[in-house]
Design an enzyme around this catalytic site. Structure first.
Site, PDB file in Angstrom:
ATOM      1  CB  CYS A 157      -9.942   5.690  -0.112  1.00  0.00           C
ATOM      2  SG  CYS A 157      -8.477   6.261   0.759  1.00  0.00           S
ATOM      3  CB  THR A 158      -6.612   1.992   2.300  1.00  0.00           C
ATOM      4  OG1 THR A 158      -6.007   3.282   2.112  1.00  0.00           O
ATOM      5  CG2 THR A 158      -6.119   1.038   1.238  1.00  0.00           C
ATOM      6  CG  HIS A 159      -6.736   6.106   5.016  1.00  0.00           C
ATOM      7  ND1 HIS A 159      -5.990   5.468   4.044  1.00  0.00           N
ATOM      8  CD2 HIS A 159      -5.840   6.688   5.860  1.00  0.00           C
ATOM      9  CE1 HIS A 159      -4.701   5.658   4.302  1.00  0.00           C
ATOM     10  NE2 HIS A 159      -4.589   6.394   5.393  1.00  0.00           N
ATOM     11  CG  ASP A 199      -1.763   1.246   1.330  1.00  0.00           C
ATOM     12  OD1 ASP A 199      -2.418   1.568   0.327  1.00  0.00           O
ATOM     13  OD2 ASP A 199      -1.764   1.928   2.372  1.00  0.00           O
ATOM     14  CB  SER A 200       0.239   4.766  -0.777  1.00  0.00           C
ATOM     15  OG  SER A 200      -0.953   4.838  -0.020  1.00  0.00           O
ATOM     16  CD  GLU A 238      -2.093   8.160   7.058  1.00  0.00           C
ATOM     17  OE1 GLU A 238      -1.045   8.779   7.315  1.00  0.00           O
ATOM     18  OE2 GLU A 238      -2.193   7.314   6.152  1.00  0.00           O
ATOM     19  CB  CYS A 291      -2.788   1.266  -2.530  1.00  0.00           C
ATOM     20  SG  CYS A 291      -2.879   3.013  -2.877  1.00  0.00           S
TER      21      CYS A 291
HETATM   22  N1  DGL Z   1      -3.975   4.036   0.043  1.00  0.00           N
HETATM   23  C1  DGL Z   1      -4.583   5.140  -0.689  1.00  0.00           C
HETATM   24  C2  DGL Z   1      -5.837   4.641  -1.374  1.00  0.00           C
HETATM   25  O1  DGL Z   1      -6.405   3.634  -1.029  1.00  0.00           O
HETATM   26  C3  DGL Z   1      -4.888   6.309   0.235  1.00  0.00           C
HETATM   27  C4  DGL Z   1      -3.661   7.042   0.700  1.00  0.00           C
HETATM   28  C5  DGL Z   1      -2.877   7.706  -0.428  1.00  0.00           C
HETATM   29  O2  DGL Z   1      -3.358   8.701  -0.996  1.00  0.00           O
HETATM   30  O3  DGL Z   1      -1.814   7.225  -0.734  1.00  0.00           O
HETATM   31  O4  DGL Z   1      -6.284   5.244  -2.307  1.00  0.00           O
END
Ligand code: DGL
Length: 265
Positions: A183-185, A9-10, A151, A72
């Protein structure tokens, strides 16, 4: 087969997928890579996201993984077809499982998608939904401020509710009955989204569906690990460990062990 599953993931958000993987496949070892030095991907160009994703995969291949999960949404939407062309190993993204569930869930054929700017601008969700059912109407909204709020551990602050309302209120007018959390978050903001949109709108959190798809792929390829021997997950990050450790607990629901920093991928 005792080789690990690679997940990247990022940054930290991919741990929502890891959590579901651990739940569904307790015999599997996971090697996670969070690119915390270069996060966020969601505001970067496609070219940059593809380059980072290729590098992340090369790093995971060095850890002898048997399959790779692009946890991600931004990397999956910008890079998945290119990644699949470059490597023989099974590579699974997070977009399709959520889409399938959303199409199954919608009654009025009006689906909302929230995600990072890069994901929305790629039109991947919209294109894939339309490819399966062209009569579905898709309403998109980029929500760039939500990732840093999660976060910061601010999921339940009033400021977060206000910002999320600003992003989500237009969906009331468009009368969606299903919202993809692209999105993961965003799974960590489910209760906030519910408060804003009401319980009539179904929220699609793809992490669980992704875990099911991985199980299917591993089964088909004869790669499942049937014995729980020496399951020891390893987490790599590209920036300092403390902040990751602190926030990881929110995502994973447990303390993280075996956390290591890599200097370059
Ligand atoms: N992991 C990214 C996503 O799911 C969110 C965080 C980022 O912008 O890198 O899109």
């Amino acid at each position: 087969m005792n080789r690990p599953i690679g997940v990247f993931d990022s940054g930290i958000g991919g741990l929502t997928v890891v959590k579901e993987l651990i739940r569904l496949l307790p015999n599997e070892k996971i090697v996670y890579f969070g690119d915390t030095a270069r996060v966020p991907y969601g505001i970067k160009s496609k070219q940059t996201i593809v380059k980072f994703s290729l590098e992340n995969i090369l790093f995971l291949l060095k850890q002898d993984v048997k399959t790779i999960v692009v946890a991600c949404n931004t990397a999956s939407s910008a890079a998945l077809p290119i990644l699949k062309r470059h490597f023989k190993i099974p590579i699974i993204g997070v977009i399709t499982p959520g889409i399938k569930e959303a199409i199954y869930a919608t009654r009025n054929k009006r689906i909302g998608v929230i995600a990072t700017k890069a994901t929305i601008n790629s039109h991947t969700y919209e294109r894939q939904i339309k490819r399966i059912n062209s009569s579905i109407k898709v309403f998109n909204q980029a929500c760039p401020l939500l990732v840093p709020l999660v976060e910061e551990g601010w999921a339940h602050q009033k400021a977060t509710y206000d910002i999320a309302s600003f992003y989500l209120n237009p969906f009331k007018k468009s009368k969606i009955d299903t919202l993809i959390l692209g999105c993961t978050h965003y799974p960590l903001l489910k209760s906030v989204f519910k408060q804003i949109l009401g319980s009539r709108v179904r929220l699609i959190d793809s992490a669980r569906q992704v875990a099911f798809q991985i199980k299917e792929v591993l089964t088909d390829e004869g790669l499942l690990n049937n014995k729980k021997v020496g399951v020891r997950h390893i987490f790599y990050v590209s920036d300092e460990l403390q902040q990751f450790k602190k926030v990881a607990k929110i995502f994973l629901g447990q303390d993280i062990k075996n956390l290591r920093k890599v200097n370059s991928v």
